[in-house]
Write a protein that holds these residues in place. Structure first.
Motif, mmCIF file in Angstrom:
data_model
loop_
_atom_site.group_PDB
_atom_site.id
_atom_site.type_symbol
_atom_site.label_atom_id
_atom_site.label_comp_id
_atom_site.label_asym_id
_atom_site.label_seq_id
_atom_site.Cartn_x
_atom_site.Cartn_y
_atom_site.Cartn_z
ATOM 1 N N VAL A 48 9.515 -11.163 -67.334
ATOM 2 C CA VAL A 48 8.357 -10.483 -67.407
ATOM 3 C C VAL A 48 7.184 -10.602 -66.798
ATOM 4 C CG1 VAL A 48 9.726 -9.381 -69.309
ATOM 5 C CG2 VAL A 48 7.899 -11.563 -69.412
ATOM 6 N N ALA A 49 6.873 -11.711 -65.921
ATOM 7 C CA ALA A 49 6.085 -12.886 -65.636
ATOM 8 C C ALA A 49 4.778 -11.679 -64.923
ATOM 9 C CB ALA A 49 6.277 -13.418 -65.138
ATOM 10 N N PRO A 50 4.192 -10.858 -64.909
ATOM 11 C CA PRO A 50 3.698 -10.126 -63.721
ATOM 12 C C PRO A 50 2.979 -10.712 -62.027
ATOM 13 C CG PRO A 50 2.037 -10.143 -65.444
ATOM 14 C CD PRO A 50 3.012 -10.773 -65.528
ATOM 15 N N LEU A 51 4.088 -10.378 -61.133
ATOM 16 C CA LEU A 51 4.452 -10.512 -60.468
ATOM 17 C C LEU A 51 3.933 -10.060 -59.045
ATOM 18 C CD1 LEU A 51 6.108 -12.660 -58.155
ATOM 19 C CD2 LEU A 51 8.155 -10.606 -57.997
ATOM 20 N N ARG A 52 2.546 -10.867 -57.995
ATOM 21 C CA ARG A 52 1.725 -10.030 -57.039
ATOM 22 C C ARG A 52 1.882 -11.051 -55.838
ATOM 23 N NH1 ARG A 52 -1.244 -9.607 -61.101
ATOM 24 N NH2 ARG A 52 -2.873 -11.145 -61.284
ATOM 25 N N PHE A 53 1.546 -10.550 -54.455
ATOM 26 C CA PHE A 53 1.769 -10.828 -53.536
ATOM 27 C C PHE A 53 0.602 -11.357 -52.471
ATOM 28 C CE2 PHE A 53 5.851 -9.923 -55.256
ATOM 29 C CZ PHE A 53 7.028 -11.233 -53.958
ATOM 30 N N VAL A 54 0.007 -12.526 -51.319
ATOM 31 C CA VAL A 54 -1.027 -12.314 -50.578
ATOM 32 C C VAL A 54 -0.476 -12.936 -49.666
ATOM 33 C CG1 VAL A 54 -1.841 -13.539 -51.247
ATOM 34 C CG2 VAL A 54 -3.285 -12.013 -50.317
ATOM 35 N N ASN A 55 -0.856 -12.585 -48.277
ATOM 36 C CA ASN A 55 -0.760 -12.580 -47.501
ATOM 37 C C ASN A 55 -1.849 -13.735 -46.469
ATOM 38 O OD1 ASN A 55 0.316 -13.516 -44.412
ATOM 39 N ND2 ASN A 55 0.173 -11.334 -43.813
ATOM 40 N N ILE A 56 -1.838 -14.820 -46.788
ATOM 41 C CA ILE A 56 -2.726 -15.810 -46.163
ATOM 42 C C ILE A 56 -2.346 -16.208 -44.492
ATOM 43 C CG2 ILE A 56 -3.487 -16.199 -48.643
ATOM 44 C CD1 ILE A 56 -1.824 -19.071 -48.122
ATOM 45 N N ARG A 57 -1.196 -16.347 -44.225
ATOM 46 C CA ARG A 57 -0.856 -16.783 -43.150
ATOM 47 C C ARG A 57 -1.388 -15.036 -41.691
ATOM 48 N NH1 ARG A 57 5.638 -16.993 -42.042
ATOM 49 N NH2 ARG A 57 4.976 -14.656 -41.633
ATOM 50 N N GLU A 58 -1.153 -14.800 -42.212
ATOM 51 C CA GLU A 58 -1.333 -13.873 -40.550
ATOM 52 C C GLU A 58 -2.691 -13.550 -40.888
ATOM 53 O OE1 GLU A 58 3.354 -13.173 -40.290
ATOM 54 O OE2 GLU A 58 2.251 -13.692 -42.028
ATOM 55 N N LEU A 59 -3.573 -13.378 -42.414
ATOM 56 C CA LEU A 59 -4.876 -12.653 -42.253
ATOM 57 C C LEU A 59 -5.420 -13.699 -42.595
ATOM 58 C CD1 LEU A 59 -4.286 -10.081 -45.832
ATOM 59 C CD2 LEU A 59 -4.379 -9.628 -42.638
ATOM 60 N N ALA A 60 -5.493 -15.004 -42.044
ATOM 61 C CA ALA A 60 -6.037 -16.310 -42.615
ATOM 62 C C ALA A 60 -5.448 -17.286 -41.423
ATOM 63 C CB ALA A 60 -6.284 -16.327 -43.957
ATOM 64 N N GLY A 61 -4.614 -17.633 -42.489
ATOM 65 C CA GLY A 61 -4.333 -18.877 -41.578
ATOM 66 C C GLY A 61 -3.815 -19.503 -39.369
ATOM 67 N N TRP A 62 -2.984 -17.606 -39.623
ATOM 68 C CA TRP A 62 -2.919 -17.808 -37.699
ATOM 69 C C TRP A 62 -3.744 -17.286 -36.992
ATOM 70 C CZ3 TRP A 62 2.938 -15.650 -37.265
ATOM 71 C CH2 TRP A 62 3.862 -16.818 -37.916
ATOM 72 N N GLY A 63 -3.827 -17.811 -36.705
ATOM 73 C CA GLY A 63 -4.859 -16.899 -36.029
ATOM 74 C C GLY A 63 -5.856 -18.073 -34.722
ATOM 75 N N GLU A 64 -7.266 -17.864 -34.242
ATOM 76 C CA GLU A 64 -8.029 -18.760 -32.923
ATOM 77 C C GLU A 64 -9.118 -19.528 -33.819
ATOM 78 O OE1 GLU A 64 -7.969 -15.831 -29.223
ATOM 79 O OE2 GLU A 64 -10.001 -16.090 -30.280
ATOM 80 N N LYS A 72 -12.121 -18.153 -46.396
ATOM 81 C CA LYS A 72 -10.988 -16.761 -46.549
ATOM 82 C C LYS A 72 -10.362 -16.337 -47.581
ATOM 83 C CE LYS A 72 -9.162 -14.280 -42.968
ATOM 84 N NZ LYS A 72 -9.056 -13.762 -41.748
ATOM 85 N N ILE A 73 -9.201 -17.828 -47.357
ATOM 86 C CA ILE A 73 -7.858 -18.215 -47.709
ATOM 87 C C ILE A 73 -8.148 -18.365 -49.437
ATOM 88 C CG2 ILE A 73 -6.590 -20.006 -48.655
ATOM 89 C CD1 ILE A 73 -5.895 -20.227 -46.078
ATOM 90 N N SER A 74 -9.867 -18.165 -50.072
ATOM 91 C CA SER A 74 -9.844 -18.674 -51.655
ATOM 92 C C SER A 74 -10.503 -17.199 -51.255
ATOM 93 C CB SER A 74 -11.509 -19.488 -51.400
ATOM 94 O OG SER A 74 -10.708 -20.901 -51.556
ATOM 95 N N ALA A 75 -11.083 -16.375 -50.920
ATOM 96 C CA ALA A 75 -11.626 -15.491 -51.472
ATOM 97 C C ALA A 75 -9.696 -14.572 -51.845
ATOM 98 C CB ALA A 75 -12.702 -14.453 -50.594
ATOM 99 N N LEU A 76 -9.217 -14.583 -50.170
ATOM 100 C CA LEU A 76 -8.103 -13.991 -50.789
ATOM 101 C C LEU A 76 -6.611 -13.731 -52.071
ATOM 102 C CD1 LEU A 76 -6.739 -13.498 -46.978
ATOM 103 C CD2 LEU A 76 -7.769 -11.891 -48.295
ATOM 104 N N VAL A 77 -6.966 -15.429 -52.322
ATOM 105 C CA VAL A 77 -6.366 -15.710 -53.526
ATOM 106 C C VAL A 77 -7.226 -15.375 -55.230
ATOM 107 C CG1 VAL A 77 -5.495 -17.410 -54.835
ATOM 108 C CG2 VAL A 77 -4.561 -17.254 -52.495
ATOM 109 N N ALA A 78 -8.266 -15.378 -54.900
ATOM 110 C CA ALA A 78 -9.166 -15.045 -55.835
ATOM 111 C C ALA A 78 -9.288 -13.130 -55.934
ATOM 112 C CB ALA A 78 -10.654 -15.472 -55.828
ATOM 113 N N MET A 79 -9.047 -12.503 -55.160
ATOM 114 C CA MET A 79 -8.871 -11.160 -55.525
ATOM 115 C C MET A 79 -7.795 -10.655 -55.777
ATOM 116 S SD MET A 79 -11.294 -9.309 -52.493
ATOM 117 C CE MET A 79 -10.583 -9.828 -51.159
ATOM 118 N N ALA A 80 -6.513 -11.358 -55.409
ATOM 119 C CA ALA A 80 -4.937 -11.064 -56.005
ATOM 120 C C ALA A 80 -4.776 -11.286 -57.477
ATOM 121 C CB ALA A 80 -3.724 -11.874 -54.600
#
Length: 688
Positions: A48-64, A72-80
């Motif tokens: 019954v626990a609300p379950l949510r997901f956020v992708n911090i790999r492609e959207l934040a960690g990966w890339g140049e 940004k990772i903090s923002a993504l987690v906070a918004m999720a």
């Protein structure tokens, strides 16, 4: 908030996830790669626990710029973590699997035979190409043209014209008509080729008492009710960009037809979807007194769900797909988005921007996208292209540009739901720019409508010293073009002090809050704030110009204004105007009998916009008999001048009565011997 850091959540650390979902607290997983597996495991545990997901790999960690993506990772987690779903009413569909297959005989009959074992199938054959009918009557077959289909999943109505003399619903398929026809004009499909038929009517005689053949049939209209439609014709029955749920239009492509046929079986049962919108007719600027004003929501809707109902609109919730384009273009906020509400989404964005700043981030940029093609396009920026190789044997991520470290993706149900209120609110909360991403599979009308909205927003921001591409709508599926567009906003500074207000659900007040904060910051930074700025034509802000020579102060415009922007002067003969309320719908100008009103698009930064100002006033006219004020001098003089030559107002006495108040006018009629019409309001027997 409890935070568990793991390296292989979908492998050796899976037990940590299972322990978390055993409780009742929200569970947020910062990886989406194995989201289906996690959902299945949670359902298996009856979590019954609300379950949510956020992708911090492609959207934040990966890339140049992945090494600098901490804020940004903090923002993504906070918004999720802050994401909550508003409680909204639902719309229920019920489908028993009654499907109508429409198209040429060959494909329609073939799919009907394949599907008849699992669905309740009916066939409507169109066109002139006929195939043999099945030997046994496993499903109804009709023929016709001028096909009309309306409705939605579980509630479709189909109508057509039966042009051919043989009614396939009455035909017993005995073949007697074929044998009797001397021209061979009746084929295996049991339809008459009217070009070959020579009107011998021997087929009619052969059909006999069955009566399936009638060349003089007058009533040719046929129809029925269905839950699902499989339309195999080239052109769809609906002109809308978004087709109703339950209506499948694969066309003539066999592969698309196979996918549509497989989908039909999944559309049997009961289904629910959110009622995506709220509507407040009181402030709707669509119409008044039979005059049409704003049609923005009707024009932008890609499903045909919004129609005019006289002075108001009607939104069919069964056709609404939740794009939210209507709410983005509505000038008054009469129709608003409920999935989620603007205030809920605004709170999430404000939380994310605060988290970004708390971790040392500066000048963040937002990109709104849907959770389908838009999300895939953004994630593809961080994935390797064909032929790319990792740099060095220890590298664990692909070489790709990725998203900039200061770019925060914000998922929404549909990008068309993002309006000027949310975009300006984000800038006031500290976003350096706002981009809304559309992909080519979305209706171009949403992109064009938001482009016009953002043009107004850019003019407002530029007037306050915030130049540059701060508000943009992009429509592309080219990731390199998208990456170049993101780089174009680099270096734009955000507002120095972010706003703290909560975004109200009332659209115009939300815009006002955002603009007011930006005005304050401009003045604090010693930047000159203009009193007003002109806006593009069609903007939802502006003033009115009233020709005082033409205006008679009849105040018809006051009754037509849906936003209380126009008001009377109470005891004084005045026309007053509150600019902050005006949505430039034009109902006042359309209603004015003197055509004395013109619209002017602008935004007034001055406090004058909040208070009523007089657009026109006149001297009161005093009754020539008792001296009581009862109208304006201009109105009475104009009326007297126009009626001087009218047969009913000939003579000085009749014209003088026009210059009397109502009480004196009646008294004067009874005190003279002039003929007058007396209305008797007594009932039978002289009793009222």
């Amino acid at each position: 908030m409890r935070v568990d850091r793991v390296d292989s959540l979908c492998r050796r650390d899976l037990s940590r996830f299972l322990d978390a979902v055993e409780g009742t607290d929200d569970v947020l997983v910062t990886c989406t790669q194995e989201a289906p597996v996690f959902r299945e495991l949670a359902e298996g545990r009856r979590s019954v626990a609300p379950l949510r997901f956020v992708n911090i790999r492609e959207l934040a960690g990966w890339g140049e710029q992945g090494e600098r993506a901490g804020p940004k990772i903090s923002a993504l987690v906070a918004m999720a973590a802050a994401a909550t779903q508003d409680a909204v009413p639902t719309v229920s569909y019920r489908s028993a699997g009654r499907v109508l297959i429409v198209g040429d005989a060959g494909a329609a009959l073939d799919w009907a035979e394949r599907l008849s074992g699992t669905l309740s199938v009916s066939v409507l054959v169109t066109g002139r190409a006929w195939a043999p009918l099945p030997a046994s009557r496993e499903f109804p077959v009709a023929s016709g043209d001028e096909v009309e289909i309306e409705g939605w999943l579980g509630a479709f109505q189909a109508r057509w014209k039966q042009r051919n003399p043989i009614d396939l619903e009455a035909c017993v398929r005995c073949g007697a008509c074929q044998a009797a026809c001397p021209e061979g004009a009746i084929g295996e499909g049991l339809q008459v080729d009217l070009e070959r038929c020579k009107s011998h009517r021997q087929c009619v005689s052969a059909c006999g008492e069955i009566g399936a053949i009638d060349f003089s049939r007058l009533d040719t209209t046929r129809g029925g009710s269905y839950d699902l439609i499989l339309d195999l014709r080239r052109e769809p029955a609906f002109r809308a960009h978004e087709l109703p749920q339950g209506y499948l239009h694969p066309g003539s492509d066999p592969a698309e037809q196979m996918q549509a046929a497989l989908k039909l079986s999944t559309l049997v049962g009961e289904f629910e979807k959110p009622r995506y919108f709220r509507y407040e007719a009181r402030i709707c600027a669509h119409g008044r007194n039979g005059k049409t004003g704003c049609t923005a929501c009707i024009d932008v809707c890609s499903t045909g769900a919004i129609t005019s109902q006289g002075d108001t609109i009607r939104v069919e919730p069964f056709l609404c797909m939740g794009c939210g384009g209507c709410t983005a273009v509505c000038p008054s906020g009469a129709i608003s988005y409920a999935f989620p509400s603007a205030s809920s989404l605004g709170a999430r964005i404000r939380t994310g921007l605060a988290a970004f700043r708390a971790e040392g981030g500066r000048d963040p940029h937002l990109v709104f996208h849907d959770d389908g093609a838009g999300r895939v396009l953004l994630e593809s920026l961080a994935r390797a292209r064909p032929g790319d190789a990792a740099r060095g044997p220890a590298a664990r991520r692909p070489v790709a540009p990725g998203l900039p470290a200061d770019l925060i993706p914000v998922p929404v149900h549909h990008p068309g739901s993002v309006g000027l209120d949310l975009a300006l609110g984000a800038v006031a909360w500290g976003a350096a720019s706002v981009t809304v991403l559309f992909t080519p599979d979305t209706d171009e009308g949403y992109f064009e409508a938001l482009t016009r909205q953002f043009e107004t927003g850019r003019v407002l921001l530029a007037a306050l010293g915030l130049q540059g591409p701060r508000l943009r709508a992009l429509r592309t599926d080219d990731r390199l073009a998208l990456h170049a567009a993101f780089r174009a906003t680099a270096g734009l500074p955000a507002v120095d002090v972010p706003a703290s207000f909560a975004l109200p659900d009332e659209k115009r007040r939300a815009i006002e809050f955002a603009v007011q904060h930006l005005v304050e910051r401009a003045r604090a930074g010693k930047r000159e704030v203009p009193r007003e700025t002109p806006l593009p034509a069609g903007a939802a802000f502006g003033t009115l110009q009233v020709s005082q020579d033409s205006c008679t102060l009849c105040l018809a415009c006051v009754g037509a204004c849906p936003e209380s922007a126009l008001q009377d002067g109470g005891e004084l003969p005045q026309l007053r105007f509150i600019e902050r309320n005006c949505v430039q719908c034009g109902l006042c100008a359309t209603t004015c009998p003197e055509q004395a009103i013109t619209l002017e698009s602008r935004y007034l930064f001055d406090e004058e916009a909040r208070s009523a100002r007089v657009l026109n006033e006149a001297q009161p006219f005093h009754c020539v008999s008792c001296g009581k004020a009862f109208g304006t001098r201009q109105m009475i003089e104009n009326m007297t001048a126009r009626l001087t030559t009218h047969s009913m107002f000939g003579g000085e006495k009749a014209l003088r009565r026009l210059q009397m108040c109502a009480d004196c006018r009646v008294a004067d009629m009874f005190s003279t011997n002039d003929e007058a019409t007396i209305f008797d309001f007594t009932g039978p027997g002289g009793r009222g």
